[in-house]
Design a protein around this motif. Structure first.
Motif, PDB file in Angstrom:
ATOM      1  N   ARG A   9       0.883  -1.211   0.017  1.00 53.65           N
ATOM      2  CA  ARG A   9       0.068   0.094   0.023  1.00 53.65           C
ATOM      3  C   ARG A   9       0.818   1.287  -0.020  1.00 53.65           C
ATOM      4  O   ARG A   9       0.658   2.258  -0.760  1.00 53.65           O
ATOM      5  N   ALA A  10       2.049   1.167   0.645  1.00 53.80           N
ATOM      6  CA  ALA A  10       2.751   2.359   0.910  1.00 53.80           C
ATOM      7  C   ALA A  10       3.356   2.778  -0.592  1.00 53.80           C
ATOM      8  O   ALA A  10       3.549   3.774  -1.231  1.00 53.80           O
ATOM      9  N   PHE A  11       3.953   1.454  -1.258  1.00 51.71           N
ATOM     10  CA  PHE A  11       4.488   1.712  -2.500  1.00 51.71           C
ATOM     11  C   PHE A  11       3.284   2.098  -3.665  1.00 51.71           C
ATOM     12  O   PHE A  11       3.710   3.079  -4.546  1.00 51.71           O
ATOM     13  N   LYS A  12       2.324   1.556  -3.468  1.00 49.77           N
ATOM     14  CA  LYS A  12       1.295   2.247  -4.580  1.00 49.77           C
ATOM     15  C   LYS A  12       0.988   3.601  -4.193  1.00 49.77           C
ATOM     16  O   LYS A  12       0.968   4.184  -5.336  1.00 49.77           O
ATOM     17  N   ALA A  13       0.905   4.095  -2.965  1.00 54.48           N
ATOM     18  CA  ALA A  13       0.645   5.538  -2.798  1.00 54.48           C
ATOM     19  C   ALA A  13       1.763   6.379  -3.431  1.00 54.48           C
ATOM     20  O   ALA A  13       1.332   7.423  -3.993  1.00 54.48           O
ATOM     21  N   VAL A  14       2.906   5.900  -2.917  1.00 55.09           N
ATOM     22  CA  VAL A  14       4.199   6.799  -3.654  1.00 55.09           C
ATOM     23  C   VAL A  14       3.959   6.797  -5.128  1.00 55.09           C
ATOM     24  O   VAL A  14       4.633   7.809  -5.994  1.00 55.09           O
ATOM     25  N   ALA A  15       3.655   5.596  -5.918  1.00 49.52           N
ATOM     26  CA  ALA A  15       3.891   5.553  -7.106  1.00 49.52           C
ATOM     27  C   ALA A  15       2.627   6.111  -7.667  1.00 49.52           C
ATOM     28  O   ALA A  15       3.032   6.888  -8.984  1.00 49.52           O
ATOM     29  N   ARG A  16       1.767   6.317  -7.224  1.00 53.73           N
ATOM     30  CA  ARG A  16       0.323   7.077  -7.529  1.00 53.73           C
ATOM     31  C   ARG A  16       0.476   8.571  -7.653  1.00 53.73           C
ATOM     32  O   ARG A  16       0.319   9.115  -8.493  1.00 53.73           O
ATOM     33  N   ALA A  64       7.598  -0.110 -12.319  1.00 57.15           N
ATOM     34  CA  ALA A  64       6.161  -0.050 -13.254  1.00 57.15           C
ATOM     35  C   ALA A  64       5.844  -1.659 -13.612  1.00 57.15           C
ATOM     36  O   ALA A  64       4.675  -1.665 -13.349  1.00 57.15           O
ATOM     37  N   GLU A  65       6.755  -2.583 -13.625  1.00 62.22           N
ATOM     38  CA  GLU A  65       6.140  -3.775 -13.696  1.00 62.22           C
ATOM     39  C   GLU A  65       5.542  -4.445 -12.279  1.00 62.22           C
ATOM     40  O   GLU A  65       4.451  -5.251 -12.413  1.00 62.22           O
ATOM     41  N   PHE A  66       6.194  -4.280 -11.425  1.00 59.49           N
ATOM     42  CA  PHE A  66       5.958  -4.400 -10.127  1.00 59.49           C
ATOM     43  C   PHE A  66       4.466  -3.993  -9.588  1.00 59.49           C
ATOM     44  O   PHE A  66       3.234  -4.455  -9.048  1.00 59.49           O
ATOM     45  N   LEU A  67       4.303  -2.676  -9.959  1.00 61.89           N
ATOM     46  CA  LEU A  67       3.088  -1.992  -9.554  1.00 61.89           C
ATOM     47  C   LEU A  67       1.880  -2.679 -10.178  1.00 61.89           C
ATOM     48  O   LEU A  67       0.570  -2.750  -9.768  1.00 61.89           O
ATOM     49  N   LEU A  68       2.097  -3.366 -11.513  1.00 65.19           N
ATOM     50  CA  LEU A  68       0.715  -3.967 -12.271  1.00 65.19           C
ATOM     51  C   LEU A  68       0.398  -5.021 -11.317  1.00 65.19           C
ATOM     52  O   LEU A  68      -0.662  -5.380 -11.110  1.00 65.19           O
ATOM     53  N   HIS A  69       1.184  -5.708 -10.613  1.00 67.93           N
ATOM     54  CA  HIS A  69       0.902  -6.854  -9.902  1.00 67.93           C
ATOM     55  C   HIS A  69       0.385  -6.624  -8.621  1.00 67.93           C
ATOM     56  O   HIS A  69      -0.437  -7.159  -7.900  1.00 67.93           O
ATOM     57  N   VAL A  70       0.854  -5.312  -8.134  1.00 70.42           N
ATOM     58  CA  VAL A  70       0.547  -4.933  -6.937  1.00 70.42           C
ATOM     59  C   VAL A  70      -1.054  -4.315  -6.821  1.00 70.42           C
ATOM     60  O   VAL A  70      -1.840  -4.651  -6.178  1.00 70.42           O
ATOM     61  N   ASP A  71      -1.196  -3.970  -7.908  1.00 67.08           N
ATOM     62  CA  ASP A  71      -2.852  -3.519  -8.205  1.00 67.08           C
ATOM     63  C   ASP A  71      -3.461  -4.559  -8.138  1.00 67.08           C
ATOM     64  O   ASP A  71      -4.709  -4.417  -7.674  1.00 67.08           O
ATOM     65  N   ARG A  72      -2.948  -5.769  -8.853  1.00 69.35           N
ATOM     66  CA  ARG A  72      -4.147  -6.697  -8.755  1.00 69.35           C
ATOM     67  C   ARG A  72      -4.348  -7.354  -7.387  1.00 69.35           C
ATOM     68  O   ARG A  72      -5.286  -7.855  -7.096  1.00 69.35           O
ATOM     69  N   VAL A  73      -3.211  -7.613  -6.914  1.00 69.50           N
ATOM     70  CA  VAL A  73      -3.264  -8.127  -5.284  1.00 69.50           C
ATOM     71  C   VAL A  73      -3.949  -7.338  -4.376  1.00 69.50           C
ATOM     72  O   VAL A  73      -4.779  -8.034  -3.898  1.00 69.50           O
ATOM     73  N   LEU A  74      -3.782  -6.157  -4.419  1.00 68.19           N
ATOM     74  CA  LEU A  74      -4.555  -5.352  -3.651  1.00 68.19           C
ATOM     75  C   LEU A  74      -6.178  -5.296  -3.755  1.00 68.19           C
ATOM     76  O   LEU A  74      -6.921  -5.568  -3.155  1.00 68.19           O
ATOM     77  N   ALA A  75      -6.246  -5.465  -5.217  1.00 68.00           N
ATOM     78  CA  ALA A  75      -7.713  -5.485  -5.666  1.00 68.00           C
ATOM     79  C   ALA A  75      -8.338  -6.652  -5.139  1.00 68.00           C
ATOM     80  O   ALA A  75      -9.496  -6.609  -4.523  1.00 68.00           O
ATOM     81  N   ILE A  76      -7.761  -7.570  -5.306  1.00 71.24           N
ATOM     82  CA  ILE A  76      -8.316  -9.030  -5.110  1.00 71.24           C
ATOM     83  C   ILE A  76      -8.617  -9.202  -3.426  1.00 71.24           C
ATOM     84  O   ILE A  76      -9.434  -9.659  -2.781  1.00 71.24           O
ATOM     85  N   VAL A  81     -11.883  -8.926   1.390  1.00 77.83           N
ATOM     86  CA  VAL A  81     -12.089  -8.444   2.832  1.00 77.83           C
ATOM     87  C   VAL A  81     -13.625  -7.938   2.607  1.00 77.83           C
ATOM     88  O   VAL A  81     -14.542  -7.986   3.859  1.00 77.83           O
ATOM     89  N   ALA A  82     -14.197  -7.208   1.767  1.00 74.80           N
ATOM     90  CA  ALA A  82     -15.449  -6.652   1.736  1.00 74.80           C
ATOM     91  C   ALA A  82     -16.594  -7.839   1.596  1.00 74.80           C
ATOM     92  O   ALA A  82     -17.596  -7.639   2.400  1.00 74.80           O
ATOM     93  N   THR A  83     -16.148  -8.787   0.727  1.00 77.84           N
ATOM     94  CA  THR A  83     -17.145  -9.929   0.836  1.00 77.84           C
ATOM     95  C   THR A  83     -17.480 -10.453   2.186  1.00 77.84           C
ATOM     96  O   THR A  83     -18.487 -10.847   2.609  1.00 77.84           O
ATOM     97  N   ALA A  84     -16.266 -10.693   2.980  1.00 77.33           N
ATOM     98  CA  ALA A  84     -16.303 -11.324   4.339  1.00 77.33           C
ATOM     99  C   ALA A  84     -17.016 -10.349   5.436  1.00 77.33           C
ATOM    100  O   ALA A  84     -17.797 -10.833   6.063  1.00 77.33           O
ATOM    101  N   ARG A  85     -16.579  -9.103   5.150  1.00 74.37           N
ATOM    102  CA  ARG A  85     -17.487  -8.180   6.076  1.00 74.37           C
ATOM    103  C   ARG A  85     -18.965  -8.219   5.698  1.00 74.37           C
ATOM    104  O   ARG A  85     -19.897  -8.106   6.755  1.00 74.37           O
TER     105      ARG A  85
END
Length: 290
Positions: A9-16, A64-76, A81-85
């Motif tokens: 989440r920290a990496f994604k925030a800085v990258a964005r 940039a390549e790592f961010l593509l995977h991070v986006d998918r991981v965090l979205a899943i 979490v939302a489904t469980a809640r």
């Protein structure tokens, strides 16, 4: 070192945001702490993800390549979490007529903030249902002596109103004073009623008490002109019965409205619901104090 969600989440925030300072502000952490988190991530991967050489932060090719995977991981993960809640429920017990608009505002705020849902459970004795763990939290009206280990939080106070049958002599009057109630037979809901002989000192109690065991019995007994009733003002707005008439009640003490729970109930959910309940009660208290 194991890579954790906070690193992603920290990496994604800085990258964005292309900025450590803005990302730190968004994540509610200090900029040095954010820099350490990114350094830990890059150290664990043994690769540079961010180029800090220019005036703004840019992604490296690996970043940039790592961010593509991070986006998918965090979205899943967020979807999981939302489904469980959504499957988590809080059972709110009440005996009759939840206060409005408090109930709607409190429930909506809680469900929006947590993703959990509130199951409304009508029961003649919410306290007993709580002790039997049929519900997680109970709305209780009146000064009720609660056994340990139940815990109570006061929300606000409700006004009282008198109610009688349409053919009753009281129906022709504009109001009834609290001191005059003793002159009339009083219909009492002995299980969940808010007004009964206990509401007066012994020497001032109504001369005749007609007992009922639940709200439906109470309504029909009053409608049959067996006596008058005293209820929270919300009943005037919410009870539709052709044989009943509501009469203003003066000088009557208000009715405390409280939430009750067990200390070992789901703590996080209870605390979040209490927060929503108290916030929903404040506008009402403001209106009543004017």
């Amino acid at each position: 070192m194991e890579i954790e969600l906070r690193h992603l989440r920290a990496f994604k925030a800085v990258a964005r945001l292309h900025s450590f300072s803005r990302a730190a502000q968004e994540l509610s952490i200090t900029q040095p702490a954010l820099s350490r988190t990114i350094a830990q991530l890059e150290g664990a991967l043994n690769v540079r993800l961010l180029d800090r050489s220019s005036r703004q932060v840019e992604l490296t090719e690996a970043g940039a390549e790592f961010l593509l995977h991070v986006d998918r991981v965090l979205a899943i993960f967020d979807q999981a979490v939302a489904t469980a809640r959504r499957m988590v429920t809080l059972r709110l017990g009440f005996s009759w007529l939840l206060p409005d608009p408090w109930a709607q505002h409190a429930v909506n705020a809680f469900e929006t903030a947590t993703g959990a849902s509130v199951v409304l459970t009508r029961t003649d004795d919410p306290v007993q249902a709580l002790r039997q763990r049929v519900v997680d939290i109970a709305l209780v009206r009146g000064d009720v002596a609660l056994p340990r280990p139940l815990r109570t939080i006061h929300l606000y106070d409700e006004a009282r109103v008198a109610v009688c049958a349409q053919q009753c002599a009281l129906a022709e009057r504009g109001h009834l004073d609290w001191s005059e109630v003793r002159q009339w037979p009083l219909v009492v809901n002995t299980v969940s009623g808010t007004t009964g002989p206990w509401s007066w000192p012994p020497e001032q109690r109504p001369k005749k008490i007609v007992k009922t065991a639940n709200y439906d019995e109470w309504v029909e007994t009053v409608a049959a002109d067996r006596g008058i009733g005293i209820v929270p003002e919300v009943a005037r707005r919410r009870t539709r019965h052709p044989a009943l008439r509501f009469v203003a009640l003066t000088n009557a003490p208000s009715i405390p409205v409280s939430l009750v729970h067990l200390p070992d109930s789901p703590r996080m959910l209870i605390r979040r619901f209490m927060d929503a309940a108290l916030a929903a009660a404040r506008p009402r208290e403001t209106r009543l104090s004017r």
